[in-house]
Design an enzyme around this catalytic site. Sequence first.
Site, PDB file in Angstrom:
ATOM      1  N   GLU A  96      -1.481 -12.382  39.509  1.00 44.69           N
ATOM      2  CA  GLU A  96      -0.675 -12.385  38.289  1.00 44.69           C
ATOM      3  C   GLU A  96       0.542 -13.294  38.508  1.00 44.69           C
ATOM      4  O   GLU A  96       1.684 -12.848  38.610  1.00 44.69           O
ATOM      5  CB  GLU A  96      -0.242 -10.976  37.902  1.00 44.69           C
ATOM      6  CG  GLU A  96       0.358 -10.915  36.508  1.00 44.69           C
ATOM      7  CD  GLU A  96       0.713  -9.515  36.044  1.00 44.69           C
ATOM      8  OE1 GLU A  96       1.123  -9.374  34.880  1.00 44.69           O
ATOM      9  OE2 GLU A  96       0.585  -8.560  36.842  1.00 44.69           O
ATOM     10  N   ASP A 145      -3.740  -4.305  28.269  1.00 48.55           N
ATOM     11  CA  ASP A 145      -2.758  -4.197  29.336  1.00 48.55           C
ATOM     12  C   ASP A 145      -1.620  -3.268  28.902  1.00 48.55           C
ATOM     13  O   ASP A 145      -1.862  -2.142  28.485  1.00 48.55           O
ATOM     14  CB  ASP A 145      -2.262  -5.571  29.752  1.00 48.55           C
ATOM     15  CG  ASP A 145      -1.690  -5.606  31.170  1.00 48.55           C
ATOM     16  OD1 ASP A 145      -1.821  -4.601  31.878  1.00 48.55           O
ATOM     17  OD2 ASP A 145      -1.135  -6.639  31.570  1.00 48.55           O
ATOM     18  N   ASN A 146      -0.400  -3.730  28.913  1.00 47.22           N
ATOM     19  CA  ASN A 146       0.757  -2.871  28.666  1.00 47.22           C
ATOM     20  C   ASN A 146       1.103  -2.797  27.187  1.00 47.22           C
ATOM     21  O   ASN A 146       0.883  -3.755  26.441  1.00 47.22           O
ATOM     22  CB  ASN A 146       1.962  -3.391  29.445  1.00 47.22           C
ATOM     23  CG  ASN A 146       1.678  -3.497  30.928  1.00 47.22           C
ATOM     24  OD1 ASN A 146       1.042  -4.446  31.366  1.00 47.22           O
ATOM     25  ND2 ASN A 146       2.134  -2.537  31.697  1.00 47.22           N
ATOM     26  N   HIS A 149      -2.278   0.541  30.600  1.00 48.91           N
ATOM     27  CA  HIS A 149      -1.325   1.324  31.402  1.00 48.91           C
ATOM     28  C   HIS A 149      -0.693   2.383  30.500  1.00 48.91           C
ATOM     29  O   HIS A 149       0.521   2.362  30.269  1.00 48.91           O
ATOM     30  CB  HIS A 149      -0.241   0.410  31.975  1.00 48.91           C
ATOM     31  CG  HIS A 149      -0.708  -0.537  33.018  1.00 48.91           C
ATOM     32  ND1 HIS A 149      -0.655  -0.262  34.364  1.00 48.91           N
ATOM     33  CD2 HIS A 149      -1.250  -1.775  32.917  1.00 48.91           C
ATOM     34  CE1 HIS A 149      -1.140  -1.291  35.046  1.00 48.91           C
ATOM     35  NE2 HIS A 149      -1.507  -2.222  34.187  1.00 48.91           N
ATOM     36  N   HIS A 175      -5.527  -5.416  40.277  1.00 41.23           N
ATOM     37  CA  HIS A 175      -4.586  -6.377  39.711  1.00 41.23           C
ATOM     38  C   HIS A 175      -4.546  -7.542  40.698  1.00 41.23           C
ATOM     39  O   HIS A 175      -4.326  -7.333  41.895  1.00 41.23           O
ATOM     40  CB  HIS A 175      -3.172  -5.784  39.612  1.00 41.23           C
ATOM     41  CG  HIS A 175      -2.974  -4.824  38.495  1.00 41.23           C
ATOM     42  ND1 HIS A 175      -3.676  -3.651  38.390  1.00 41.23           N
ATOM     43  CD2 HIS A 175      -2.133  -4.868  37.426  1.00 41.23           C
ATOM     44  CE1 HIS A 175      -3.273  -3.003  37.303  1.00 41.23           C
ATOM     45  NE2 HIS A 175      -2.345  -3.714  36.702  1.00 41.23           N
ATOM     46  N   LYS A 209       2.498   4.412  31.424  1.00 37.96           N
ATOM     47  CA  LYS A 209       3.820   3.789  31.328  1.00 37.96           C
ATOM     48  C   LYS A 209       4.210   3.458  29.891  1.00 37.96           C
ATOM     49  O   LYS A 209       5.339   3.032  29.640  1.00 37.96           O
ATOM     50  CB  LYS A 209       3.849   2.486  32.146  1.00 37.96           C
ATOM     51  CG  LYS A 209       3.668   2.689  33.626  1.00 37.96           C
ATOM     52  CD  LYS A 209       3.909   1.419  34.408  1.00 37.96           C
ATOM     53  CE  LYS A 209       2.828   0.399  34.237  1.00 37.96           C
ATOM     54  NZ  LYS A 209       2.870  -0.656  35.262  1.00 37.96           N
TER      55      LYS A 209
END
Length: 472
Positions: A255, A354-355, A90, A252, A93
């Site tokens: 989760e 991921d993040n 991501h 997604h 972000k």
Amino acid sequence: MSPSPPWSRWCTWNVKGPHYVLRNVRVPVCTVSGAGDLEVDQDGLSFVDIEIRDGKITAVVPASSFSSALPEVDLDGGMCWPTFCDLHTHIDKGHTCERSRNISGSLAGADDSCAKDEKFWDREDVYRRMDFSLQCAYAHGTSAIRTHIMSGPVQSDIAWPVFKQLRDAWRGRVELQGVSLCILRFFRDEAAAAALADHVKAHGGVFGAAVSCTDRGGHADDVYTTCGEELPALLDTMFRLANERGLDLDFHVDENLNEVSKGLLHISKAAIRNNFKGQIVCGHCCSLSMQSPAELSRIFAAARQANVTVVSLPIVNQWLQNRDVRGLCTPTKRGVPTLKELDEAGIPVCLASDNTRDQFYGYGDLDMLEIFREGCRIGHLDRPIARWPLSITARPAQAMGLGEYHGRIAVGGKADLVIFRGRFYSEVLSRPQQDRLVLRDGRPLMVEVPDYRELDGKKGTAVGVRRGPMGD
């Protein structure tokens, strides 16, 4: 004069031209193609020499098995991998955790603080953060990244044009792919959904959504991503739009740690029902860890028939899942899917970042070695470890449609390699290997990760700490 790269402390690079031999390296045999028979140790490693000509691999042979008049670089048993592919990120972000902090550290807290961060977004801000992320990944040895992109009405108009600009700018260094990200409920409005699908197609992207993907995923009160009895029809809308436009899909899903959350099963059934032939990637899938053996068998059978690739985000999901929002209790569940069981069932399993430094995970640097190291620890993938290097190399490359050579040490393929000082997994996975040597087209990469201060805006506050009335 620029400082010497960290790898120069252990590797003497005396090669002047495009032809040479890498001597005495250990390679994960699962990543090698076109080399013939190689002797393999108990961890799936082989001790080899690699011949490189004009930026391509021309031979992979047992160490010291052939003589050559070419210049040689002795790597003293260090481990050599293909460059990494990061299938789920991501970066739109990324690096916003200080200005819009997730106070509770929970998934719900991440969703809330992420929504509040929207007010800081403009194209300059998003470009700076995304480009910084790509610099980090490139320096660590990654050659392909897929990023999910916030695709609401405000952020979509900002992030997708920036994505397209950066994809062109980084082509040949990091192959960048983009996925639309919105909640499943969005697909109730078929006109808006069709417009988004057209937008994704115009930007050369992948179509995506969040399915059964909140803390309450699978329950009736998750009106955002589970949507009750509407779920199959909403998925049918997605698959129809993707089929009509020739789009791949990336979700997604699940989760959470709810046994009733079965988004992967619903997606797989929708793919079969709609005769979908494109690529399908499902990320997270945490609720698989809560299913009975019989239910796992049912889900796996459907996912295998639908040709789904599962990507686990081990660091992020261990950070988010089973968190006490009060900060009082220690988690007792790992928050990762049934990785070994998926692999045994013949479903391709990948690991990804991921993040990074945002509301969903306050740390990370897009270093796939870190992801592999922690994935091995969290998921006990080290016993046996022999085939798990595929999870961050060839498998994600295949899911991204990057060709047969990408993510492999392939005879005839590019000499895009990551070489570590560590010789065995007990060495490579015990230290960060920040002195790794990255080769791109056979040439040493002479870059390092950027300084965080490069993220500061013109006023020094774009991604920094948001000051309160007491300056804290």
